[in-house]
Design an enzyme around this catalytic site. Structure first.
Site, PDB file in Angstrom:
ATOM      1  CB  SER A  51      -0.910  -0.246   1.193  1.00 51.16           C
ATOM      2  OG  SER A  51      -2.073   0.782   1.042  1.00 51.16           O
ATOM      3  CE  LYS A  82     -18.518  17.601  10.531  1.00 49.23           C
ATOM      4  NZ  LYS A  82     -17.176  17.847  10.063  1.00 49.23           N
TER       5      LYS A  82
END
Length: 328
Positions: free
Chosen positions: A157, A209
């Protein structure tokens, strides 16, 4: 006027009282011995304190110093910079620390080549991107100084993201390499709190949110938008690998699927150029087996301050539900 003054009586025993004088002498001698004993112990503890202090300074010095004799080698040296652990701000593998070591390595006039030794499962895409971009900049500024990535146990990664910026990549046959993907995970407890009769109250300003709140149902539209962000970061990762590796990559899209490969299979896929350790690369590829470690390290005081700040920041991030994405 009558003079009433009288000479004060002596508190000392009469000179003829031998036992009393002997007692006083013994008491005085005992007090003197006690003073001497206390002075010796005081000197002992002071010496012990100074010995501990100088030993501690010596340990720190030996841990952080650079081998000056190697730097003075007329034939130069191979510079080494380590990336160990999760690549994240506040960690030993943060961009600031790694970039500082890389700059010092490239700027040293005796450097004949740089080895970036990686043992990392990944981490922040932002931090990995910073390191990748700085490697590309330094290679452009010092074109005569090659940089080689060497993967140890794992270079996956974000760890592979950084490795891809090198001129060549080496690994052990059993190393874990690749995992070119992006992940953002969480949990869902909606049905659990329904069964328990719990009501979740969340107040926000902003439509999305709280889209990742594990106690509320999945918002399909918000999830789609979040997936776009993950895809964008994944594309950045893929483009960085393609830029770094070029035509060496095999024509196989499975490379970018997030799968991890052994070093042996990574060579076949073009993710790695060869099998070998840092010592092998210094000796056989760079051509200079004298290795000097340029890895930047924090002082104990700096580590304490960093850990204190990271702990507070991490607690705030978890409290606010702001966990980011991870390259892994």
């Amino acid at each position: 006027m009558e003079d009433n003054w009288k000479e004060p009586e002596s508190v000392l025993p009469d000179k003829d009282d031998g036992k009393a004088w002997k007692l006083i002498e013994n008491l005085a001698e005992g007090a003197l011995k006690e003073q001497r004993r206390a002075r010796r112990w005081g000197i002992f503890f002071k010496l012990l304190t100074f010995t501990w202090l100088f030993a501690t300074i010596g340990i720190f010095y030996s841990a952080f110093r650079v081998d000056v004799s190697a730097l003075e080698n007329p034939d130069g040296h191979t510079a080494l910079v380590d990336i160990g652990g999760v690549i994240a701000d506040g960690n030993d593998a943060s961009a600031d620390i790694i970039v500082g070591g890389l700059r010092a390595a490239f700027e040293d006039p005796g450097t004949r080549g740089v080895i970036l030794r990686i043992n990392s499962p990944g981490g922040s895409p932002v931090q990995a991107g910073y390191i990748y971009d700085e490697i590309r900049r330094l290679r452009g500024k010092y074109p005569e100084t090659p940089l080689y990535s060497v993967i140890m146990d794992i270079g996956a990664s974000g760890g592979y993201y950084v490795a891809a910026a090198a001129d060549e990549i080496y690994a052990d046959k059993a190393s874990l390499v690749g995992s070119i993907g992006v992940v953002s995970s969480g949990f869902g407890f909606v049905e659990a709190i329904d069964k328990l009769g719990i009501t979740r109250r969340t107040y926000t300003a902003g439509e999305y949110k709280a889209f990742n709140d594990p106690f509320q149902p999945v918002d399909e539209e918000a999830t789609a938008r979040w997936q776009e962000s993950l895809d964008s970061i994944h594309n950045q990762f893929v483009n960085a690998v393609k830029t770094g590796r070029g035509d060496r990559l095999a024509d196989d899209e499975v490379i970018f699927s997030g799968m991890v490969w052994t070093g042996e299979n990574a060579v076949r896929l073009g993710l790695v150029d060869g099998l070998g350790s840092a010592g092998y690369v210094a000796r056989e590829v760079v051509g200079n087996e004298t290795i000097v470690d340029f890895t930047a390290r924090l002082s104990p005081l700096e580590k304490f301050a960093r850990d204190l700040g990271v702990g507070f920041t991490g607690a705030m991030i978890k409290t606010l539900g702001l966990e980011g994405v991870t390259l892994r």
